[in-house]
Design an enzyme around this catalytic site. Structure first.
Site, PDB file in Angstrom:
ATOM      1  CG  HIS A  39      -2.066  -0.656   0.955  1.00  0.00           C
ATOM      2  ND1 HIS A  39      -2.242  -2.030   1.173  1.00  0.00           N
ATOM      3  CD2 HIS A  39      -3.441  -0.300   0.738  1.00  0.00           C
ATOM      4  CE1 HIS A  39      -3.599  -2.394   0.887  1.00  0.00           C
ATOM      5  NE2 HIS A  39      -4.470  -1.230   0.597  1.00  0.00           N
ATOM      6  CE  LYS A 104      -6.402 -10.706  11.938  1.00  0.00           C
ATOM      7  NZ  LYS A 104      -6.053 -11.911  12.651  1.00  0.00           N
TER       8      LYS A 104
END
Length: 185
Positions: A39, A104
Site C-alpha cells: 500500500h 479483520k
C-alpha cells in the site's frame, strides 16, 4: 453459509450499494492482495502521479500475506491481516474506484467516510480459518513487488470466497451495531 449473496468481480457501484452490513457474501473472480508495504508503494505512485501496477476501479483488495503453497496447492494458508494498518493508505485508493476491502478488525472514521463518499464496502474474513479460506483460491500469481515476498501484490482468482459485509457503503458498521446486543445488563 445460507442466504448468501453472490458477487463477481469487478463489482459495480450498483452492486456495492445493494450490500448491507451483515450480509453473507460469496465472491468469485479476481481479487488482489496487498498489505501495508505494498500500500505504501501504491500511494507513493499516486502522489507522484504515476500509473499503478493494478487498476483499482471496481476491484477488491484482500489484506493478506499468503503463506507459501505446499506441493499440489495453489497457495498456502491465506488468512486476513488486521486492517487498520492500511487505513492511512485507503482513501486515495477508494477515490480511484476501489470497491471493497477484505480483512479483520476496526476501520478508522476517515476510511468509513471515504467508503460512504465513494461507494465501497469492508468485508470481514474469519481470522484463524486461513487453510479453509485458501480452498476458495483457485489461481494465484504475483503481479508486482516480488521483493516484498508474501507482501507482494498477488492476483487471486477465487470461487465462492466467503466474507461478511462488516461496514457497508452507507457506514452501517457491525462493530458498532452488534456489541450492545450482547452486553449483560
Amino acid at each position: 453459509m445460507e442466504n448468501n449473496i453472490r458477487i463477481e468481480t469487478p463489482v459495480t457501484d450498483e452492486e456495492i450499494r445493494k450490500l448491507k452490513a451483515g450480509d453473507n457474501v460469496l465472491i468469485t473472480g479476481v481479487i488482489y492482495t496487498a498489505r501495508d508495504a505494498a500500500h505504501k508503494r501504491l500511494i507513493e505512485l499516486i502522489n507522484r502521479g504515476e500509473k499503478l501496477p493494478i487498476d483499482p476501479k471496481g476491484q477488491i483488495i484482500y489484506y493478506v500475506g499468503p503463506a507459501p503453497a505446499k506441493p499440489g496447492y495453489v497457495v498456502g494458508p491465506a488468512g486476513p491481516t488486521t486492517s487498520y494498518r492500511m487505513d492511512s493508505y485507503t482513501p486515495p485508493l477508494l477515490e480511484l474506484g476501489l470497491k471493497g476491502m477484505i480483512g479483520k478488525g476496526l476501520r478508522s472514521k476517515e476510511v468509513i467516510n471515504a467508503m460512504k463518499e465513494h461507494g465501497a464496502v469492508y468485508f470481514g474474513a474469519v481470522g484463524g480459518a486461513a487453510a479453509l479460506i485458501s480452498k476458495s483460491i483457485k489461481k494465484a500469481e504475483v503481479v508486482c513487488y516480488e521483493d516484498l515476498g508474501a507482501e507482494a501484490i498477488h492476483r487471486f482468482y477465487v470461487e465462492d470466497f466467503p466474507a461478511i459485509v462488516v461496514i457497508d457503503s452507507y457506514g452501517n458498521n457491525l462493530y458498532e451495531s452488534e456489541p450492545p446486543k450482547y452486553r449483560i445488563q
